[in-house]
Motif scaffolding. Structure first.
Motif, PDB file in Angstrom:
ATOM      1  N   LYS A   1     -23.518  13.176  23.280  1.00  0.00           N
ATOM      2  CA  LYS A   1     -24.512  14.111  23.820  1.00  0.00           C
ATOM      3  C   LYS A   1     -23.866  15.115  24.768  1.00  0.00           C
ATOM      4  O   LYS A   1     -24.190  16.303  24.758  1.00  0.00           O
ATOM      5  N   ILE A   2     -22.963  14.621  25.600  1.00  0.00           N
ATOM      6  CA  ILE A   2     -22.288  15.499  26.559  1.00  0.00           C
ATOM      7  C   ILE A   2     -21.442  16.539  25.831  1.00  0.00           C
ATOM      8  O   ILE A   2     -21.497  17.730  26.144  1.00  0.00           O
ATOM      9  N   ILE A   3     -20.678  16.094  24.846  1.00  0.00           N
ATOM     10  CA  ILE A   3     -19.816  17.012  24.093  1.00  0.00           C
ATOM     11  C   ILE A   3     -20.653  18.024  23.320  1.00  0.00           C
ATOM     12  O   ILE A   3     -20.348  19.215  23.294  1.00  0.00           O
ATOM     13  N   SER A   4     -21.725  17.568  22.704  1.00  0.00           N
ATOM     14  CA  SER A   4     -22.612  18.463  21.966  1.00  0.00           C
ATOM     15  C   SER A   4     -23.206  19.525  22.887  1.00  0.00           C
ATOM     16  O   SER A   4     -23.242  20.715  22.556  1.00  0.00           O
ATOM     17  N   GLU A   5     -23.653  19.102  24.071  1.00  0.00           N
ATOM     18  CA  GLU A   5     -24.226  20.043  25.048  1.00  0.00           C
ATOM     19  C   GLU A   5     -23.150  21.021  25.533  1.00  0.00           C
ATOM     20  O   GLU A   5     -23.412  22.218  25.684  1.00  0.00           O
ATOM     21  N   HIS A  15     -17.385  17.612  35.471  1.00  0.00           N
ATOM     22  CA  HIS A  15     -17.096  16.763  36.630  1.00  0.00           C
ATOM     23  C   HIS A  15     -17.782  15.423  36.424  1.00  0.00           C
ATOM     24  O   HIS A  15     -19.004  15.357  36.319  1.00  0.00           O
ATOM     25  N   ILE A  16     -16.999  14.364  36.353  1.00  0.00           N
ATOM     26  CA  ILE A  16     -17.540  13.009  36.228  1.00  0.00           C
ATOM     27  C   ILE A  16     -17.508  12.373  37.607  1.00  0.00           C
ATOM     28  O   ILE A  16     -16.446  12.299  38.233  1.00  0.00           O
ATOM     29  N   VAL A  17     -18.672  11.954  38.090  1.00  0.00           N
ATOM     30  CA  VAL A  17     -18.747  11.258  39.368  1.00  0.00           C
ATOM     31  C   VAL A  17     -19.438   9.924  39.130  1.00  0.00           C
ATOM     32  O   VAL A  17     -20.608   9.878  38.756  1.00  0.00           O
ATOM     33  N   ASN A  18     -18.688   8.848  39.304  1.00  0.00           N
ATOM     34  CA  ASN A  18     -19.250   7.520  39.147  1.00  0.00           C
ATOM     35  C   ASN A  18     -19.995   7.171  40.427  1.00  0.00           C
ATOM     36  O   ASN A  18     -19.423   7.211  41.515  1.00  0.00           O
ATOM     37  N   LEU A  19     -21.268   6.812  40.311  1.00  0.00           N
ATOM     38  CA  LEU A  19     -22.121   6.594  41.475  1.00  0.00           C
ATOM     39  C   LEU A  19     -22.167   5.142  41.953  1.00  0.00           C
ATOM     40  O   LEU A  19     -23.008   4.784  42.764  1.00  0.00           O
ATOM     41  N   PHE A  54     -13.835   7.231  28.143  1.00  0.00           N
ATOM     42  CA  PHE A  54     -14.847   8.279  28.344  1.00  0.00           C
ATOM     43  C   PHE A  54     -14.185   9.593  28.759  1.00  0.00           C
ATOM     44  O   PHE A  54     -14.469  10.657  28.188  1.00  0.00           O
ATOM     45  N   ILE A  55     -13.285   9.518  29.737  1.00  0.00           N
ATOM     46  CA  ILE A  55     -12.557  10.712  30.194  1.00  0.00           C
ATOM     47  C   ILE A  55     -11.753  11.313  29.043  1.00  0.00           C
ATOM     48  O   ILE A  55     -11.784  12.525  28.803  1.00  0.00           O
TER      49      ILE A  55
END
Length: 202
Positions: A1-5, A15-19, A54-55
């Motif tokens: 979904k992220i790549i498609s968007e 920016h990936i931020v793990n919460l 994922f990265i």
């Protein structure tokens, strides 16, 4: 979904931020071992592996990636009354990710060292604060202004996890509080013991 968007919108940086609550833990409190799928050490290695995959998946699309990770209450090494401040599984996970970025020599992946429990960044002029949320109330209408005052930064967005539910609230003109759920979602403990049900998110 992220790549498609990203393809659809021409995004060239993510920016990936793990919460936090990267692991479920198994000894943080007595109830934590309830149906634990993996032992503590295996949770850390599997989480590290999953984040690196994922990265890499995003970076392979020729998208620049930055990664930062903060800790949540489930990431503590021991229970909160015995824990040394800053002693959490995310330190080990982040070290593994930082080593991967360093030795892979990928030119489009950058590791950012976050503080233990919060991380701030600016993207296209939007000032963002990432916190886990266990020390905050999701019903606090002043959470954005309170953190802005504490850090002396006029935040536009506060992102947090912890609450095992998804919620996005407008907190002013162009200002938002975004709550994401747990990557784990519901399990037998949440269903049968604390009556919390949510889909996996974050």
């Amino acid at each position: 979904k992220i790549i498609s968007e990203a393809r659809m919108r021409g995004v060239n940086e993510i920016h990936i931020v793990n919460l936090g609550d990267v692991i479920e833990h198994s000894t943080m409190r007595y109830s934590q071992a309830y149906d634990a799928e993996f032992p503590f050490s295996e949770q850390i290695t599997k989480a590290t592996d999953l984040i690196i995959k994922f990265i890499t998946m995003i970076a392979n699309e020729k998208i620049n990636v930055t990664y930062a990770g903060i800790a949540g209450n489930h990431d503590r090494i021991t229970d909160k009354d015995k824990n040394i401040d800053g002693d959490h599984a995310v330190k080990a996970i982040n070290y593994g990710i930082e080593s991967f970025v360093k030795y892979s020599k990928s030119e489009n992946v950058k590791y950012i060292q976050a503080k233990d429990y919060k991380h701030s960044l600016e993207v296209n002029g939007v000032k963002i604060l990432a916190i886990h949320g266990d020390l905050d109330s999701k019903n606090d209408a002043n959470i954005l202004s309170r953190h802005s005052n504490m850090d002396n930064i006029n935040y536009d967005l506060v992102m947090m996890g912890h609450f095992h539910s998804v919620d996005i609230r407008e907190s002013g003109l162009g200002k938002y509080v975004s709550i994401s759920g747990s990557t784990k979602g519901a399990d037998n403990y949440s269903l049968n013991k604390i009556r919390r049900v949510s889909a996996p998110s974050q």
